[in-house]
Design a protein around this motif. Structure first.
Motif, PDB file in Angstrom:
ATOM      1  N   ARG A   1       0.846  -1.199   0.000  1.00 48.24           N
ATOM      2  CA  ARG A   1       0.000   0.000   0.000  1.00 48.24           C
ATOM      3  C   ARG A   1       0.876   1.240   0.000  1.00 48.24           C
ATOM      4  O   ARG A   1       1.833   1.349   0.765  1.00 48.24           O
ATOM      5  CB  ARG A   1      -0.913   0.010   1.235  1.00 48.24           C
ATOM      6  CG  ARG A   1      -1.776   1.258   1.360  1.00 48.24           C
ATOM      7  CD  ARG A   1      -2.698   1.186   2.571  1.00 48.24           C
ATOM      8  NE  ARG A   1      -3.517   2.378   2.698  1.00 48.24           N
ATOM      9  CZ  ARG A   1      -3.161   3.458   3.408  1.00 48.24           C
ATOM     10  NH1 ARG A   1      -2.011   3.465   4.069  1.00 48.24           N
ATOM     11  NH2 ARG A   1      -3.961   4.511   3.469  1.00 48.24           N
ATOM     12  N   ASN A   2       0.524   2.183  -0.871  1.00 46.24           N
ATOM     13  CA  ASN A   2       1.187   3.488  -0.890  1.00 46.24           C
ATOM     14  C   ASN A   2       0.385   4.433   0.002  1.00 46.24           C
ATOM     15  O   ASN A   2      -0.718   4.841  -0.369  1.00 46.24           O
ATOM     16  CB  ASN A   2       1.264   4.023  -2.319  1.00 46.24           C
ATOM     17  CG  ASN A   2       1.872   5.410  -2.379  1.00 46.24           C
ATOM     18  OD1 ASN A   2       2.393   5.922  -1.392  1.00 46.24           O
ATOM     19  ND2 ASN A   2       1.796   6.041  -3.548  1.00 46.24           N
ATOM     20  N   PRO A   3       0.886   4.820   1.175  1.00 47.37           N
ATOM     21  CA  PRO A   3       0.105   5.653   2.097  1.00 47.37           C
ATOM     22  C   PRO A   3       0.120   7.139   1.755  1.00 47.37           C
ATOM     23  O   PRO A   3      -0.555   7.923   2.411  1.00 47.37           O
ATOM     24  CB  PRO A   3       0.801   5.405   3.439  1.00 47.37           C
ATOM     25  CG  PRO A   3       2.227   5.147   3.070  1.00 47.37           C
ATOM     26  CD  PRO A   3       2.189   4.445   1.734  1.00 47.37           C
ATOM     27  N   ASN A   4       0.861   7.524   0.725  1.00 48.60           N
ATOM     28  CA  ASN A   4       1.022   8.943   0.405  1.00 48.60           C
ATOM     29  C   ASN A   4      -0.140   9.472  -0.428  1.00 48.60           C
ATOM     30  O   ASN A   4      -0.658   8.788  -1.307  1.00 48.60           O
ATOM     31  CB  ASN A   4       2.331   9.153  -0.363  1.00 48.60           C
ATOM     32  CG  ASN A   4       3.542   8.777   0.462  1.00 48.60           C
ATOM     33  OD1 ASN A   4       3.928   9.485   1.381  1.00 48.60           O
ATOM     34  ND2 ASN A   4       4.141   7.632   0.137  1.00 48.60           N
ATOM     35  N   GLU A   5      -0.532  10.729  -0.156  1.00 49.22           N
ATOM     36  CA  GLU A   5      -1.608  11.378  -0.893  1.00 49.22           C
ATOM     37  C   GLU A   5      -1.106  12.125  -2.123  1.00 49.22           C
ATOM     38  O   GLU A   5      -1.867  12.374  -3.053  1.00 49.22           O
ATOM     39  CB  GLU A   5      -2.359  12.355   0.016  1.00 49.22           C
ATOM     40  CG  GLU A   5      -3.104  11.676   1.161  1.00 49.22           C
ATOM     41  CD  GLU A   5      -3.896  12.677   1.985  1.00 49.22           C
ATOM     42  OE1 GLU A   5      -3.768  13.884   1.707  1.00 49.22           O
ATOM     43  OE2 GLU A   5      -4.622  12.256   2.897  1.00 49.22           O
ATOM     44  N   ARG A   6       0.170  12.492  -2.134  1.00 51.59           N
ATOM     45  CA  ARG A   6       0.689  13.301  -3.243  1.00 51.59           C
ATOM     46  C   ARG A   6       1.923  12.698  -3.897  1.00 51.59           C
ATOM     47  O   ARG A   6       2.477  13.289  -4.816  1.00 51.59           O
ATOM     48  CB  ARG A   6       1.038  14.709  -2.747  1.00 51.59           C
ATOM     49  CG  ARG A   6      -0.121  15.480  -2.137  1.00 51.59           C
ATOM     50  CD  ARG A   6       0.320  16.856  -1.706  1.00 51.59           C
ATOM     51  NE  ARG A   6      -0.748  17.612  -1.061  1.00 51.59           N
ATOM     52  CZ  ARG A   6      -1.013  17.562   0.233  1.00 51.59           C
ATOM     53  NH1 ARG A   6      -0.284  16.792   1.035  1.00 51.59           N
ATOM     54  NH2 ARG A   6      -2.002  18.265   0.749  1.00 51.59           N
ATOM     55  N   VAL A   7       2.371  11.567  -3.409  1.00 50.49           N
ATOM     56  CA  VAL A   7       3.602  10.962  -3.909  1.00 50.49           C
ATOM     57  C   VAL A   7       3.301   9.574  -4.478  1.00 50.49           C
ATOM     58  O   VAL A   7       2.732   8.723  -3.792  1.00 50.49           O
ATOM     59  CB  VAL A   7       4.659  10.844  -2.789  1.00 50.49           C
ATOM     60  CG1 VAL A   7       5.956  10.246  -3.339  1.00 50.49           C
ATOM     61  CG2 VAL A   7       4.921  12.204  -2.160  1.00 50.49           C
ATOM     62  N   GLY A   8       3.644   9.355  -5.739  1.00 50.86           N
ATOM     63  CA  GLY A   8       3.528   8.036  -6.353  1.00 50.86           C
ATOM     64  C   GLY A   8       4.831   7.277  -6.205  1.00 50.86           C
ATOM     65  O   GLY A   8       5.880   7.843  -5.863  1.00 50.86           O
ATOM     66  N   ILE A   9       4.779   5.980  -6.458  1.00 43.98           N
ATOM     67  CA  ILE A   9       5.956   5.127  -6.299  1.00 43.98           C
ATOM     68  C   ILE A   9       6.143   4.278  -7.557  1.00 43.98           C
ATOM     69  O   ILE A   9       5.226   3.587  -7.995  1.00 43.98           O
ATOM     70  CB  ILE A   9       5.830   4.195  -5.075  1.00 43.98           C
ATOM     71  CG1 ILE A   9       5.622   5.009  -3.796  1.00 43.98           C
ATOM     72  CG2 ILE A   9       7.075   3.323  -4.941  1.00 43.98           C
ATOM     73  CD1 ILE A   9       5.346   4.144  -2.571  1.00 43.98           C
ATOM     74  N   TYR A  10       7.344   4.345  -8.129  1.00 41.61           N
ATOM     75  CA  TYR A  10       7.742   3.424  -9.192  1.00 41.61           C
ATOM     76  C   TYR A  10       8.530   2.279  -8.557  1.00 41.61           C
ATOM     77  O   TYR A  10       9.580   2.504  -7.950  1.00 41.61           O
ATOM     78  CB  TYR A  10       8.630   4.124 -10.223  1.00 41.61           C
ATOM     79  CG  TYR A  10       7.897   4.980 -11.217  1.00 41.61           C
ATOM     80  CD1 TYR A  10       7.113   4.407 -12.217  1.00 41.61           C
ATOM     81  CD2 TYR A  10       8.012   6.368 -11.177  1.00 41.61           C
ATOM     82  CE1 TYR A  10       6.444   5.199 -13.141  1.00 41.61           C
ATOM     83  CE2 TYR A  10       7.349   7.166 -12.096  1.00 41.61           C
ATOM     84  CZ  TYR A  10       6.567   6.574 -13.080  1.00 41.61           C
ATOM     85  OH  TYR A  10       5.898   7.355 -13.986  1.00 41.61           O
ATOM     86  N   TYR A  11       8.001   1.067  -8.681  1.00 41.95           N
ATOM     87  CA  TYR A  11       8.785  -0.103  -8.295  1.00 41.95           C
ATOM     88  C   TYR A  11       9.503  -0.605  -9.544  1.00 41.95           C
ATOM     89  O   TYR A  11       8.898  -1.215 -10.419  1.00 41.95           O
ATOM     90  CB  TYR A  11       7.886  -1.203  -7.730  1.00 41.95           C
ATOM     91  CG  TYR A  11       7.244  -0.867  -6.408  1.00 41.95           C
ATOM     92  CD1 TYR A  11       8.004  -0.798  -5.245  1.00 41.95           C
ATOM     93  CD2 TYR A  11       5.880  -0.610  -6.318  1.00 41.95           C
ATOM     94  CE1 TYR A  11       7.429  -0.486  -4.026  1.00 41.95           C
ATOM     95  CE2 TYR A  11       5.287  -0.308  -5.099  1.00 41.95           C
ATOM     96  CZ  TYR A  11       6.060  -0.240  -3.961  1.00 41.95           C
ATOM     97  OH  TYR A  11       5.485   0.071  -2.758  1.00 41.95           O
TER      98      TYR A  11
END
Length: 203
Positions: free
Chosen positions: A77-87
């Motif tokens: 789960r990505n808990p951030n509201e404004r930050v995306g994550i590239y795996y």
């Protein structure tokens, strides 16, 4: 002793100094802006959970060889509201007492948006994997005692995404405890997963 040989020489030096000062000031302002944006957004590392583990095969053979097939269900789960994550890379494997006992399963690269959840159910399978002799003894004792304590580990790389800006690569390491019990009352030994566990995450 004079600082300059002529007026033109002094003027050129002043101009060069001003250019250098302007460049340094510009770099400082850029770094300060990045720092402020980073502090305002406060990116939080992703959360991982081991939801299920099914041991479909687990066999010790001489000399010190382990064959196993484990299906796991793990969520991120990505808990951030404004930050995306590239795996960019995620390699999942099982370990027993800090020794890897299955080859790594690679999850294809993906992007995880704000507040998004992703779930994977890979098979971690290895045949005749050499393990330390003392681990064979420990595994035999655990089976006799009716329990097995494994770790599902993830080793990978990620990048943060804010708007059109993407960060450099960061290393991510995830450690998920899996407590399983043997049920020898069935036709063959069945290994059951006890409960969902939260994983530790280092970025």
């Amino acid at each position: 002793m004079k600082e300059c040989d002529s007026y033109d020489s002094c003027k050129r030096r002043r101009i060069i100094r001003r250019i250098i000062y302007a460049i340094v000031l510009f770099i400082i302002l850029i770094l300060l802006a990045i720092l402020i944006v980073w502090l305002v957004l406060r990116p939080t590392k992703p959360q991982f959970y081991l939801q299920d583990a099914r041991v479909l095969g687990f066999n010790l053979s001489a000399p010190n060889l382990l064959s196993s097939t484990i299906q796991i269900t793990i969520s991120s789960r990505n808990p951030n509201e404004r930050v995306g994550i590239y795996y960019d890379r995620l390699d999942i494997y099982a370990a027993y007492k800090n020794q890897q006992i299955t080859p790594a399963y690679s999850i294809p690269g993906l992007y995880q948006g704000h507040k998004d959840i992703d779930v994977w159910s890979p098979y971690l399978s290895g045949s005749f994997i050499p393990i330390a002799p003392y681990l064979c003894t420990s595994l035999t004792q655990d089976e006799a005692n009716g329990f097995l304590f494994l770790y599902v580990k993830i080793d990978g790389r990620l990048r943060w995404k804010v708007g059109s800006w993407t960060s450099d690569h960061y290393h991510i390491f995830v450690d998920c405890p899996a407590f399983l019990t043997f049920d020898n009352r069935a036709t063959g030994p069945v290994i059951r997963f006890q409960q969902m566990s939260k994983c530790s995450v280092d970025v």
